[in-house]
Design a protein around this motif. Structure first.
Motif, PDB file in Angstrom:
ATOM      1  N   SER A 196       0.547  -8.451  -7.570  1.00 48.77           N
ATOM      2  CA  SER A 196       2.026  -8.593  -7.399  1.00 48.77           C
ATOM      3  C   SER A 196       2.297  -9.451  -6.340  1.00 48.77           C
ATOM      4  O   SER A 196       1.548  -9.994  -5.710  1.00 48.77           O
ATOM      5  N   LYS A 197       3.772 -10.212  -6.542  1.00 47.78           N
ATOM      6  CA  LYS A 197       4.079 -11.284  -5.897  1.00 47.78           C
ATOM      7  C   LYS A 197       4.766 -10.720  -4.583  1.00 47.78           C
ATOM      8  O   LYS A 197       4.902 -11.426  -3.280  1.00 47.78           O
ATOM      9  N   SER A 198       4.934  -9.396  -4.248  1.00 48.56           N
ATOM     10  CA  SER A 198       5.365  -8.691  -3.111  1.00 48.56           C
ATOM     11  C   SER A 198       4.092  -8.617  -2.138  1.00 48.56           C
ATOM     12  O   SER A 198       4.466  -8.127  -0.833  1.00 48.56           O
ATOM     13  N   ILE A 199       3.033  -8.920  -2.417  1.00 50.79           N
ATOM     14  CA  ILE A 199       1.824  -9.037  -1.518  1.00 50.79           C
ATOM     15  C   ILE A 199       2.152  -9.788  -0.488  1.00 50.79           C
ATOM     16  O   ILE A 199       2.370 -10.963  -0.456  1.00 50.79           O
ATOM     17  N   GLY A 200       2.086  -9.241   0.872  1.00 52.74           N
ATOM     18  CA  GLY A 200       2.185 -10.252   2.073  1.00 52.74           C
ATOM     19  C   GLY A 200       0.855 -10.039   3.024  1.00 52.74           C
ATOM     20  O   GLY A 200       0.707 -10.752   3.863  1.00 52.74           O
ATOM     21  N   GLY A 201      -0.012  -9.208   2.520  1.00 54.39           N
ATOM     22  CA  GLY A 201      -1.117  -9.009   3.478  1.00 54.39           C
ATOM     23  C   GLY A 201      -2.530  -8.462   2.636  1.00 54.39           C
ATOM     24  O   GLY A 201      -2.188  -7.565   1.767  1.00 54.39           O
ATOM     25  N   VAL A 202      -3.697  -9.251   2.646  1.00 61.16           N
ATOM     26  CA  VAL A 202      -4.689  -8.735   2.201  1.00 61.16           C
ATOM     27  C   VAL A 202      -5.805  -8.372   3.084  1.00 61.16           C
ATOM     28  O   VAL A 202      -6.061  -9.365   3.803  1.00 61.16           O
ATOM     29  N   VAL A 203      -6.219  -6.924   3.114  1.00 60.97           N
ATOM     30  CA  VAL A 203      -7.628  -6.796   3.891  1.00 60.97           C
ATOM     31  C   VAL A 203      -8.784  -6.595   3.282  1.00 60.97           C
ATOM     32  O   VAL A 203      -8.739  -6.094   2.094  1.00 60.97           O
TER      33      VAL A 203
END
Lengths: 138, 82
Positions: free
Chosen positions: A22-29
């Motif tokens: 998704s392009k709504s992702i703002g943070g990846v851990v």
């Protein structure tokens, strides 16, 4: 998004795969578990991981589905290796992606704890003293 | 027949990966454990350990789980993945 495999994986490729959701992702851990070379003061020569084929994949899938339901995240990927693993090599990777970082951190921490609790996967350590199936959850 | 699978440390102790046991009709997990202990005395002391879980058809069994012909039972020593 959930795999158990013998071969190594690329952390970058796995993160990209989750990010593509998704392009709504703002943070990846990402949590990456690697093979340490020492256990209880003993040098580890090698590790071997065994799993229950079918059930282990099912439990990892269940962890992903429960995380998507119970945390405010957009996607989660899990890869676990089996077979012989040398010290320093990758063992497990959990990638969580959310709109905001806090949800991604919380889901990732929950998922690795749950994996250790319910996934039928076993680690055998070989040291100079011999082989031992590990029975604890550090 | 009920297929029984052994993993990790229990596979070594039982000296095999799999076994087929005859189960009379539908029996409780406790009764099935008794059959296992009799057939595999080498792992009898592990079967009652709380840390050793049992799955039936790849789902964790509870004390109410019934075991019948055709089921796949697995003895799962403490997990150490991750």
């Amino acid at each position: 998004m959930v795999r158990i495999q013998k071969q190594d994986f690329s952390v970058t490729e796995e993160i990209e795969r989750v990010k593509r959701a998704s392009k709504s992702i703002g943070g990846v851990v990402a949590f990456l578990g690697t093979a340490r070379d020492i256990s209880k003061g003993e040098e580890i020569v090698k590790l071997d991981f065994e799993h229950y084929p079918g059930m282990a994949e099912k439990k990892l899938q269940e962890i992903r589905e429960r995380a998507l339901t119970n945390f405010n995240i957009i996607e989660m990927g899990i890869v676990h290796r089996i077979g012989k693993i040398d010290s320093g090599d990758n063992i497990v990777l959990i990638v969580t992606a959310a709109q905001h970082r806090n949800d991604a951190f919380m889901a990732c921490e929950w998922a690795i704890a749950e994996l250790k609790r319910i996934a039928p996967i076993w680690k055998k350590e070989t040291t100079r003293k011999g082989e031992v199936w590990v029975e604890e959850h550090p | 027949m009920v297929k029984v699978k052994f993993f990790a440390m229990l596979k070594i102790k039982a000296g095999r990966e799999e076994a087929n046991l005859a189960a009379p009709g539908s029996i409780s997990l406790e009764k099935f454990k008794d059959i296992l202990k009799k057939d595999f005395p080498g792992i009898a002391e592990f079967i009652d350990r709380k840390s050793v879980m049992i799955s039936v058809n790849q789902e964790f069994a509870t004390k109410d789980t019934m075991i019948k012909d055709g089921d796949e039972v697995a003895l799962l020593p403490p997990f150490s993945g991750g």
